[in-house]
Scaffold this active site. Structure first.
Site, PDB file in Angstrom:
ATOM      1  N   CYS A 137       0.833  -1.204   0.000  1.00 11.95           N
ATOM      2  CA  CYS A 137       0.000   0.000   0.000  1.00 11.95           C
ATOM      3  C   CYS A 137       0.870   1.257   0.000  1.00 11.95           C
ATOM      4  O   CYS A 137       1.444   1.622   1.030  1.00 11.95           O
ATOM      5  CB  CYS A 137      -0.902  -0.025   1.239  1.00 11.95           C
ATOM      6  SG  CYS A 137      -1.936   1.437   1.385  1.00 11.95           S
ATOM      7  N   CYS A 140      -0.426   4.033   2.302  1.00 13.66           N
ATOM      8  CA  CYS A 140      -0.173   3.837   3.741  1.00 13.66           C
ATOM      9  C   CYS A 140       1.286   4.113   4.091  1.00 13.66           C
ATOM     10  O   CYS A 140       1.583   4.700   5.124  1.00 13.66           O
ATOM     11  CB  CYS A 140      -0.470   2.392   4.160  1.00 13.66           C
ATOM     12  SG  CYS A 140      -1.951   1.707   3.454  1.00 13.66           S
ATOM     13  N   ASP A 141       2.195   3.658   3.247  1.00 12.78           N
ATOM     14  CA  ASP A 141       3.602   3.602   3.655  1.00 12.78           C
ATOM     15  C   ASP A 141       4.534   4.518   2.874  1.00 12.78           C
ATOM     16  O   ASP A 141       5.717   4.628   3.211  1.00 12.78           O
ATOM     17  CB  ASP A 141       4.114   2.148   3.519  1.00 12.78           C
ATOM     18  CG  ASP A 141       3.332   1.195   4.410  1.00 12.78           C
ATOM     19  OD1 ASP A 141       2.905   1.636   5.498  1.00 12.78           O
ATOM     20  OD2 ASP A 141       3.125   0.037   4.018  1.00 12.78           O
TER      21      ASP A 141
END
Ligand code: NAP
Length: 310
Positions: A137, A140-141
């Site tokens: 993701c 997300c990261d």
């Protein structure tokens, strides 16, 4: 035991649309949200292709869309439970038994919208470095890779969309694809090609992810020559497709050989009174718009089925 007219398992666009429609049909639905409210779209950076959600000045995010869908469904009477289904028993017919971590339900009708999850490569190092350089993701990261070099694995829309997003943080994004032609659509291909931080490594697969605490390099092979080499990198973002979240339905509903729930064109599963919508039953389209449409259809069929029984 909670007795309900309709229980919706999953809270992605299919589930929240089914919730909106069943709520407006006064069926007082319960949505069991699963691990992530909104499902995969909640982690999507920009939503550019969901009709009616358009702002060229500030492109809406997946989280914005989920929040709006949640608020709309709850406004009309849907109830959202932040819990996960761990067991179902559909064999005895309606009312259907559903068990979550916190509660047990008996539902007259069920709409399964449990979605899909990212596939893993299955190479050495992948599991050990997940969260320490390996990610599924970008949204997300990506932030953790400011000024760093990353590789993206895959050649579909997800790989390019997430790769383009990662260029906001990373110094360099190299897309490793197992063939020499992308699966991604032309619009994303054009955007990726025009991005100076992105490059492509063709005919290449990852054999191993190597590091010391965090990722340091990938061992790769050329699929045409078999030649092996190492590439230094700080992160490995893997976007090679998805599998349906249908493990808890094994033995309960008919599925295809990949675990996708089989539905007919009325969103009916193999069990009368259980409907399915979205990526749990759709390996082809997998769009927010198609999932929402299928959720709407499943809700309308569930409502019809319930009213015909009364
Ligand atoms: P996908 O279209 O199935 O693409 C998966 C990619 O990973 C393919 O390029 C595939 O290679 C590669 N791959 C598969 N297994 C691999 C392995 N073991 N090792 C290395 N590479 C592997 O999946 P996706 O990109 O997640 O997209 C899924 C669906 O969502 C599609 O319908 C897509 O259009 C849609 N989507 C749309 C958008 C958008 O409209 N903005 C954004 C994201 C996703 P091959 O090409 O050789 O098979």
């Amino acid at each position: 035991m909670e007795k309900e007219k309709v229980v919706i398992i999953g809270s992605g666009p299919a589930g929240l649309t089914a919730a909106l429609y069943t709520a407006r049909a006064t069926l007082n639905p319960v949505v069991i949200a699963g691990a992530q409210l909104g499902g995969q779209v909640a982690l999507t950076y920009e939503i550019e292709n969901y009709p009616g959600v358009f702002n060229p000045e500030a492109t809406p995010t997946g989280a914005d869309l989920v929040e709006s869908m949640r608020a709309q469904a709850e406004h009309f009477g849907a109830r959202i439970e932040y819990d996960e289904v761990i067991e179902v028993d559909f064999a005895k017919g309606s009312p259907f038994y559903i068990k979550t971590y916190g509660k047990e339900y008996l539902a007259e009708a069920v709409i399964v919208t449990a979605g899909a999850s990212p596939r893993h490569l299955g190479v050495p190092g992948e599991e050990a470095f997940t969260g320490r350089g390996v990610s599924y993701c970008g949204t997300c990261d990506g932030f953790f890779f400011r000024g760093k070099d990353v590789v993206v694995v895959g050649g579909g829309d997800s790989a390019l969309e997430e790769g383009i997003f990662l260029t906001k943080f990373a110094n360099k994004v190299e897309v490793l694809h197992r063939r020499d032609a992308l699966r991604a659509g032309p619009a994303l291909q054009r955007r990726a090609a025009a991005n100076p931080k992105m490059s492509f490594v063709w005919n290449t697969v990852v054999d191993e992810i190597v590091g010391n605490g965090t990722v340091q390099k990938v061992k790769v092979s050329d699929t045409s020559t078999g030649e092996q080499r190492e590439m230094k990198t700080d992160g490995v973002f893997i976007f090679i497709g998805h599998y349906p979240n249908s493990k808890f339905l094994e033995g309960q509903l008919e599925m295809d050989e990949h675990g996708y729930v089989i539905t007919d064109n009325l969103m009916r599963t193999s069990v009368e009174g259980v409907f399915a919508a979205g990526e749990i039953q759709d390996p082809i389209y997998r769009q927010v718009a198609t999932s929402a449409g299928q959720g709407c259809a499943a809700a309308m069929q569930a409502e019809k089925w319930l009213s015909e029984r009364e």
